[in-house]
Design an enzyme around this catalytic site. Structure first.
Site, short mmCIF file in Angstrom:
data_model
loop_
_atom_site.label_atom_id
_atom_site.label_comp_id
_atom_site.label_asym_id
_atom_site.label_seq_id
_atom_site.Cartn_x
_atom_site.Cartn_y
_atom_site.Cartn_z
N GLY A 53 0.81 -1.19 0.00
CA GLY A 53 0.00 0.00 0.00
C GLY A 53 0.85 1.26 0.00
CB SER A 54 0.48 4.52 -1.69
OG SER A 54 0.74 4.02 -2.98
N GLY A 55 1.68 5.20 1.05
CA GLY A 55 1.65 5.82 2.37
C GLY A 55 2.83 5.48 3.23
CG HIS A 56 3.73 2.04 4.13
ND1 HIS A 56 3.21 2.36 5.36
CD2 HIS A 56 2.89 1.11 3.60
CE1 HIS A 56 2.12 1.66 5.57
NE2 HIS A 56 1.90 0.90 4.51
CE LYS A 104 4.83 -3.31 3.71
NZ LYS A 104 4.65 -3.28 2.23
CG ASP A 109 0.81 -6.36 1.08
OD1 ASP A 109 -0.33 -5.86 1.02
OD2 ASP A 109 1.84 -5.68 1.21
CG HIS A 218 -1.12 -0.55 7.58
ND1 HIS A 218 -0.38 -1.69 7.81
CD2 HIS A 218 -1.01 -0.28 6.26
CE1 HIS A 218 0.15 -2.10 6.67
NE2 HIS A 218 -0.22 -1.27 5.71
#
Length: 330
Positions: A53-56, A104, A109, A218
């Site tokens: 996921g984006s945001g990391h 991960k 995922d 998250h």
């Protein structure tokens, strides 16, 4: 909440367009959400593909380049990429030497990368997978069965990426990646909650004057909440949590990581405390990396990742790398 975005629905695509403009050494497919090093596929080289996921950020697209990942697949914010992205990435980097998926340990995922591996193999691409599960904070969490994958992802991608760039065969690259994951442990701390673009407000309540020990990337719950602690007290708690599980018998790599909204002034001060604790515990530190590398949007906080290394792993860590977010030796 104020954010530097247009609308939540296009935040990932907008970021990918910005990456493409800033890094011509990468091939960025904005529509299909795949970031590839421009010289891929490299003849005789194992391809390394990761994503999430984006945001990391800078994980994972910021680690695409010589000496690290061959390609990355960014999903929506805090949402797994889909198998089609992963198959496209595998096809783009496969030279015939095989492809390693670095995954991960989050349920979406893991399931999507497994499906992608099956689809890629149907297309004649040899695929292996390594799941990163280094977080010692909790045994299960909101998004996982088993430990979460966090800071050790950087260690796996860098060290396995170096092995692949040297021409190591797929089984050797897999072995190195598994050794790094098995030798790594992490622990994270949140000082503030995370805000996603879609929600526009904190995703959980963390009152002023409190922190969360063992938080996930998250915003998943950790071990416990406590009144705010000093940097030294946080270092004592976090490093001891890692050492109690890892029990290293030799030197370690140390990642002192910011969660996205923690300035370097604080991170370097926190690193001083981490180094103090490791010295007090008799653990030698071979290398240290400090900065915002495996983040959670605008969360204030930090994580500590330690990896016990031998001479070969240290050599691969020191090998040249040239990516948007990590570069040395070239």
């Amino acid at each position: 909440m104020k954010m530097l975005i247009n609308v939540p629905e296009t935040v990932v695509a907008d970021a990918l367009r910005g990456i493409a403009a800033a890094h011509p050494e990468l091939t960025v497919d904005v529509e299909n959400r795949v970031v590839v090093r421009r010289d891929a596929p490299v003849a005789g080289k194992v391809g390394l593909v990761s994503g999430g996921g984006s945001g990391h950020e800078p994980l994972h697209a910021g680690f695409v380049g010589p000496g690290m990942l061959s390609a990355a697949c960014p999903g929506e914010v805090f949402t797994s990429p889909v198998p089609d992205q992963m198959v496209r990435a595998a096809a783009a980097v496969d030279s015939g030497a095989g492809v390693l998926f670095v995954v991960k340990n989050y349920t979406g995922d893991v399931l999507n990368f497994e499906m992608a591996a099956e689809l890629a193999e149907d297309e004649g691409i040899q695929v292996a997978q390594v799941v990163v599960d280094d977080d010692v904070a909790v045994s299960d969490s909101t998004f996982t069965a088993g430990r979460r994958g966090t800071g050790a992802t950087l260690f796996v991608e860098k060290i396995a990426g170096a092995a692949a760039d040297e021409g190591a065969p797929l089984d050797r690259v897999v072995s190195v990646a598994r050794q790094v994951n098995g030798s790594s442990r992490s622990f994270g701390v949140a000082l503030s909650a995370v805000t996603t673009p879609a929600k526009g407000s904190p995703t959980f309540d963390l009152p002023a004057g409190e922190l969360e020990l063992g938080i996930g990337i998250h915003g998943e719950p950790g071990r416990e909440r406590r009144p705010m602690m000093t940097s030294g007290e946080i270092a004592d708690f976090a490093v001891d949590a890692v050492l109690d599980d890892l029990r290293p018998t030799g030197p370690v790599l140390a990642l002192v990581n910011g969660m996205g909204a923690t300035p370097l002034l604080e991170l370097y001060g926190f690193n001083a405390e981490v180094q103090r604790v490791l010295t007090e515990r008799g653990v030698p530190v071979a290398r240290t990396l400090v900065g915002n590398y495996v983040t959670s949007l605008d969360m204030a906080g930090c994580s500590v990742t330690l990896c016990q290394i031998d001479e070969e792993l240290l050599r691969l860590w020191d090998a040249p790398v040239e990516t948007p977010a990590l570069r040395w030796g070239r």
